[in-house]
Design a protein around this motif. Sequence first.
Motif, PDB file in Angstrom:
ATOM      1  N   HIS A 115       0.818  -1.208   0.000  1.00 56.52           N
ATOM      2  CA  HIS A 115       0.000   0.000   0.000  1.00 56.52           C
ATOM      3  C   HIS A 115       0.858   1.267   0.000  1.00 56.52           C
ATOM      4  O   HIS A 115       0.405   2.328  -0.442  1.00 56.52           O
ATOM      5  CB  HIS A 115      -0.942   0.015   1.207  1.00 56.52           C
ATOM      6  N   SER A 116       2.090   1.158   0.492  1.00 57.31           N
ATOM      7  CA  SER A 116       2.987   2.313   0.464  1.00 57.31           C
ATOM      8  C   SER A 116       3.383   2.688  -0.958  1.00 57.31           C
ATOM      9  O   SER A 116       3.911   3.779  -1.194  1.00 57.31           O
ATOM     10  CB  SER A 116       4.252   2.015   1.280  1.00 57.31           C
ATOM     11  N   LEU A 117       3.136   1.779  -1.891  1.00 58.56           N
ATOM     12  CA  LEU A 117       3.491   2.017  -3.289  1.00 58.56           C
ATOM     13  C   LEU A 117       2.287   2.348  -4.152  1.00 58.56           C
ATOM     14  O   LEU A 117       2.365   2.347  -5.377  1.00 58.56           O
ATOM     15  CB  LEU A 117       4.222   0.786  -3.845  1.00 58.56           C
ATOM     16  N   GLN A 118       1.165   2.617  -3.514  1.00 62.53           N
ATOM     17  CA  GLN A 118      -0.008   3.047  -4.273  1.00 62.53           C
ATOM     18  C   GLN A 118       0.208   4.439  -4.864  1.00 62.53           C
ATOM     19  O   GLN A 118       0.956   5.260  -4.325  1.00 62.53           O
ATOM     20  CB  GLN A 118      -1.243   3.084  -3.370  1.00 62.53           C
ATOM     21  N   GLN A 119      -0.489   4.680  -5.956  1.00 61.31           N
ATOM     22  CA  GLN A 119      -0.590   6.025  -6.526  1.00 61.31           C
ATOM     23  C   GLN A 119      -2.080   6.355  -6.585  1.00 61.31           C
ATOM     24  O   GLN A 119      -2.751   6.071  -7.578  1.00 61.31           O
ATOM     25  CB  GLN A 119       0.056   6.069  -7.914  1.00 61.31           C
ATOM     26  N   PRO A 120      -2.605   6.929  -5.500  1.00 64.90           N
ATOM     27  CA  PRO A 120      -4.052   7.155  -5.401  1.00 64.90           C
ATOM     28  C   PRO A 120      -4.523   8.327  -6.250  1.00 64.90           C
ATOM     29  O   PRO A 120      -3.723   9.096  -6.783  1.00 64.90           O
ATOM     30  CB  PRO A 120      -4.236   7.438  -3.909  1.00 64.90           C
ATOM     31  N   ASN A 121      -5.844   8.422  -6.357  1.00 62.83           N
ATOM     32  CA  ASN A 121      -6.496   9.582  -6.972  1.00 62.83           C
ATOM     33  C   ASN A 121      -6.126   9.784  -8.440  1.00 62.83           C
ATOM     34  O   ASN A 121      -6.011  10.912  -8.913  1.00 62.83           O
ATOM     35  CB  ASN A 121      -6.175  10.864  -6.185  1.00 62.83           C
ATOM     36  N   GLN A 122      -5.946   8.679  -9.158  1.00 61.94           N
ATOM     37  CA  GLN A 122      -5.686   8.798 -10.587  1.00 61.94           C
ATOM     38  C   GLN A 122      -6.941   9.274 -11.306  1.00 61.94           C
ATOM     39  O   GLN A 122      -8.068   9.035 -10.868  1.00 61.94           O
ATOM     40  CB  GLN A 122      -5.243   7.440 -11.144  1.00 61.94           C
ATOM     41  N   THR A 123      -6.756   9.958 -12.428  1.00 59.52           N
ATOM     42  CA  THR A 123      -7.891  10.531 -13.142  1.00 59.52           C
ATOM     43  C   THR A 123      -8.836   9.461 -13.678  1.00 59.52           C
ATOM     44  O   THR A 123     -10.018   9.738 -13.931  1.00 59.52           O
ATOM     45  CB  THR A 123      -7.404  11.412 -14.307  1.00 59.52           C
TER      46      THR A 123
END
Length: 266
Positions: free
Chosen positions: A193-201
């Motif tokens: 989860h530390s490698l997530q890239q949240p809030n992508q378009t």
Amino acid sequence: MIELKNNPAGNFFLLAGPCVIEGEEMAMRIAERVVKITEALQIPYVFKGSYRKANRSRLDSFTGIGDEKALKVLQKVRDTFGVPTVTDIHSAEEAEMAAEYVDILQIPAFLCRQTDLLVAAAKTGKTINIKKGQFLSPLAMQFAADKVVETGNKNVMLTERGTTFGYQDLVVDYRGIPEMQTFGYPVILDVTHSLQQPNQTSGVTGGMPQLIETIAKAGISVGVDGIFIETHENPAVAKSDGANMLKLDLLEGLLTKLVRIRKAIK
């Protein structure tokens, strides 16, 4: 309290499994493989699976196969393989229900300040794993832990899962691991989860799974008590968090390296 920190081999412990329970057969296959790997490496293991994925970017995202059905799968994993199980809860009303099936209740990072949720979880007597909010400093997690302890439950674990960096990224501040360890509770590093890239378009969370080994090695090097890895036979078709999962075939090699690092720094 489930004793995971002090184990005969002196290894870190592992929380691992699919992000969300997609079905009984898949969960049992993953559990069986991870149990074999961790037994060989003498790593204490906890099977992880969400019975329902409540925090999704889009309304049409998969959330689960049904609460009771998924919880019974977690119970079957525990009974079949003799390993503890952990699942997330999302409201105070869910605590008592989930506690009937699993050993550890996990408080999601976005909910780590919710007093009613923490108190309800604490009252079950289960071990409570509180994930650090992406918006909190490590030292602020003392207050979340205090809510559980002051309710009468000293069985607490804390999990680092990265800190919000801008709108669409996370960073891990490894200073936070020893800082949270000063509270006297086991501290886990949620590698994937530390490698997530949240809030992508697109409304679908991205990730950087190529850095899983880097994050995990660094965590073990600074002395984290446990690591958290979401794994799947084929992350490309996983119904949640596939973008940042570790392919199951790669788990044994990674854990072997981490055990070597832990032995080297002891």
